[in-house]
Design an enzyme around this catalytic site. Structure first.
Site, short mmCIF file in Angstrom:
data_model
loop_
_atom_site.label_atom_id
_atom_site.label_comp_id
_atom_site.label_asym_id
_atom_site.label_seq_id
_atom_site.Cartn_x
_atom_site.Cartn_y
_atom_site.Cartn_z
CG ASN A 85 -1.56 1.31 1.47
OD1 ASN A 85 -2.45 1.75 0.74
ND2 ASN A 85 -1.05 2.02 2.48
CB SER A 137 -4.26 5.91 -7.89
OG SER A 137 -4.91 7.15 -8.10
CE1 TYR A 150 0.40 8.49 -6.53
CE2 TYR A 150 -1.50 8.92 -7.93
CZ TYR A 150 -0.96 8.47 -6.74
OH TYR A 150 -1.79 7.96 -5.75
CB ALA A 152 4.00 6.11 -15.52
CB SER A 153 3.98 4.71 -10.36
OG SER A 153 2.98 5.46 -9.69
CE LYS A 154 -0.37 4.92 -6.68
NZ LYS A 154 -0.16 4.00 -5.54
CB ILE A 183 -8.59 8.85 0.26
CG1 ILE A 183 -9.02 7.93 -0.90
CG2 ILE A 183 -8.95 8.24 1.62
CD1 ILE A 183 -10.49 7.70 -1.04
N1 LIG Z 1 -5.07 9.75 -0.64
C1 LIG Z 1 -5.57 9.61 -1.85
O1 LIG Z 1 -6.42 10.41 -2.30
C2 LIG Z 1 -5.12 8.46 -2.71
C3 LIG Z 1 -5.74 8.27 -3.94
C4 LIG Z 1 -5.35 7.21 -4.74
C5 LIG Z 1 -4.36 6.36 -4.31
N2 LIG Z 1 -3.75 6.56 -3.12
C6 LIG Z 1 -2.69 5.62 -2.73
O2 LIG Z 1 -2.96 5.12 -1.45
C7 LIG Z 1 -1.74 4.64 -0.88
C8 LIG Z 1 -1.65 5.09 0.56
O3 LIG Z 1 -1.48 6.49 0.58
P1 LIG Z 1 -2.26 7.45 1.58
O4 LIG Z 1 -3.20 8.25 0.77
O5 LIG Z 1 -2.75 6.69 2.75
O6 LIG Z 1 -1.09 8.47 1.97
P2 LIG Z 1 -0.23 8.64 3.30
O7 LIG Z 1 0.84 9.60 2.92
O8 LIG Z 1 -1.11 8.98 4.42
O9 LIG Z 1 0.37 7.20 3.55
C9 LIG Z 1 1.38 6.66 2.74
C10 LIG Z 1 2.42 6.01 3.64
O10 LIG Z 1 3.40 5.36 2.80
C11 LIG Z 1 4.64 5.52 3.45
N3 LIG Z 1 5.77 5.38 2.54
C12 LIG Z 1 6.09 6.19 1.50
N4 LIG Z 1 7.26 5.81 0.98
C13 LIG Z 1 7.69 4.73 1.68
C14 LIG Z 1 8.84 3.94 1.63
N5 LIG Z 1 9.81 4.17 0.74
N6 LIG Z 1 8.98 2.93 2.52
C15 LIG Z 1 8.01 2.69 3.44
N7 LIG Z 1 6.89 3.44 3.54
C16 LIG Z 1 6.74 4.45 2.67
C17 LIG Z 1 4.58 6.94 4.01
O11 LIG Z 1 5.56 7.15 5.01
C18 LIG Z 1 3.16 7.03 4.50
O12 LIG Z 1 3.05 6.70 5.87
C19 LIG Z 1 -0.63 5.14 -1.80
O13 LIG Z 1 -0.19 4.10 -2.63
C20 LIG Z 1 -1.32 6.20 -2.62
O14 LIG Z 1 -0.71 6.40 -3.87
C21 LIG Z 1 -4.11 7.59 -2.31
#
Ligand SMILES: NC(=O)c1ccc[n+]([C@@H]2O[C@H](COP(=O)([O-])OP(=O)(O)OC[C@H]3O[C@@H](n4cnc5c(N)ncnc54)[C@H](O)[C@@H]3O)[C@@H](O)[C@H]2O)c1
Length: 246
Positions: A85, A137, A150, A152-154, A183
């Site tokens: 995640n 995402s 971003y 491309a990664s997703k 979110i």
């Molecule tokens: N928030 C949104 O709107 C949204 C939308 C689509 C997708 N996402 C995806 O959801 C996932 C979770 O993100 P979130 O929104 O909860 O954000 P967030 O920033 O609250 O949580 C992400 C966590 O990942 C950790 N992280 C980042 N790089 C890391 C690494 N190299 N090693 C270990 N941990 C690492 C961070 O420290 C953080 O605690 C992500 O993959 C994000 O791309 C989020």
């Protein structure tokens, strides 16, 4: 107790979606290795839950995926659920984007997922209910200015996960990805602190609200539990309908 006695790894577990998922999985009977970068608030995720074991690690560090899977197997005696995640974002127009920025985003968001999955597979093969869940995402399907790395990664997460599903089905391993919409988490905190921006994104959803981490955690729970046992290679949008008009 939909995850009774399951053994899980959740990355990005110190914040947002990862924290909510680690806590929900634990509440549902799983033992969880909660992984996040050193210095993040993994203790806040654990609280007083004995079933959550914290493991500070940068998932992109050399040897980290091996050490993470080994720690889960050592602590729990095996592995049933890998929830990849952790993720990072960033904005730069392609013309101005450095290779370092491209690699940073893709390194966390997709390369580390591949490496963790590769390490986990041998252990998942001996699980009675093995699951891989990867966070993608809605940006796996859409885009916005400055989001080339971003997106491309997703999209890479989607392709990786479908292929995992295809290759691992014969071992009973399911592999699915989640597509969160907008979110309220650490990643979006700065943007959504502005009520105008938060309001615009909330209104884009037919449900007229931003998503909360628990909304995504519940989707992950479905895929991790017996309820999701015949779902594989699927991209589950949990976006409040955000993508309907895209
Ligand atoms: N928030 C949104 O709107 C949204 C939308 C689509 C997708 N996402 C995806 O959801 C996932 C979770 O993100 P979130 O929104 O909860 O954000 P967030 O920033 O609250 O949580 C992400 C966590 O990942 C950790 N992280 C980042 N790089 C890391 C690494 N190299 N090693 C270990 N941990 C690492 C961070 O420290 C953080 O605690 C992500 O993959 C994000 O791309 C989020």
């Amino acid at each position: 107790m939909r995850l009774k006695d399951r053994r899980a790894i959740v990355t990005g577990a110190a914040s947002g979606i990862g924290r909510a998922s680690a806590q929900l999985f634990a509440e549902q009977g799983a033992r969880v290795l909660a992984v996040d970068r050193p210095g993040t608030d993994l203790d806040g995720t654990k609280g007083n839950r004995e079933s959550i074991v914290t493991h500070p690690a940068d998932i992109t560090a050399k040897g980290a995926p091996q050490a993470i899977v080994a720690a889960a197997v050592k602590a729990f005696g095996g592995l049933d659920i890998l929830f990849n995640n952790a993720g990072v974002s960033g904005r730069a127009f392609v013309e101005e984007m450095t290779e370092e920025e491209w690699d940073r985003v893709n390194g966390v968001n997709v390369r580390a997922q591949f490496l963790l999955a590769r390490e986990a597979i041998p252990h998942l093969k001996s699980s009675p209910a093995p699951r891989i869940i990867n966070t993608a995402s809605v940006m796996a399907e859409a885009t916005d200015f400055g989001l080339a790395a971003y997106c491309a990664s997703k999209a890479g997460v989607a392709g990786l996960t479908r292929t995992l599903a295809l290759e691992l089905g014969k071992f009973g391993i399911t592999a699915n990805y989640i597509e969160p919409g907008a979110i309220q988490t650490g990643m979006t905190a700065k943007n959504f602190a502005d009520p105008t921006i938060a309001g615009v994104w909330a209104k884009k959803s037919p449900l007229r609200r931003l998503g909360q981490p628990i909304d995504i955690a519940r989707g992950a729970l479905f895929l991790a539990s017996d309820d999701g046992g015949f779902v594989t290679g699927h991209g589950l949008r949990v976006d409040g309908g955000l993508m309907l008009r895209c």
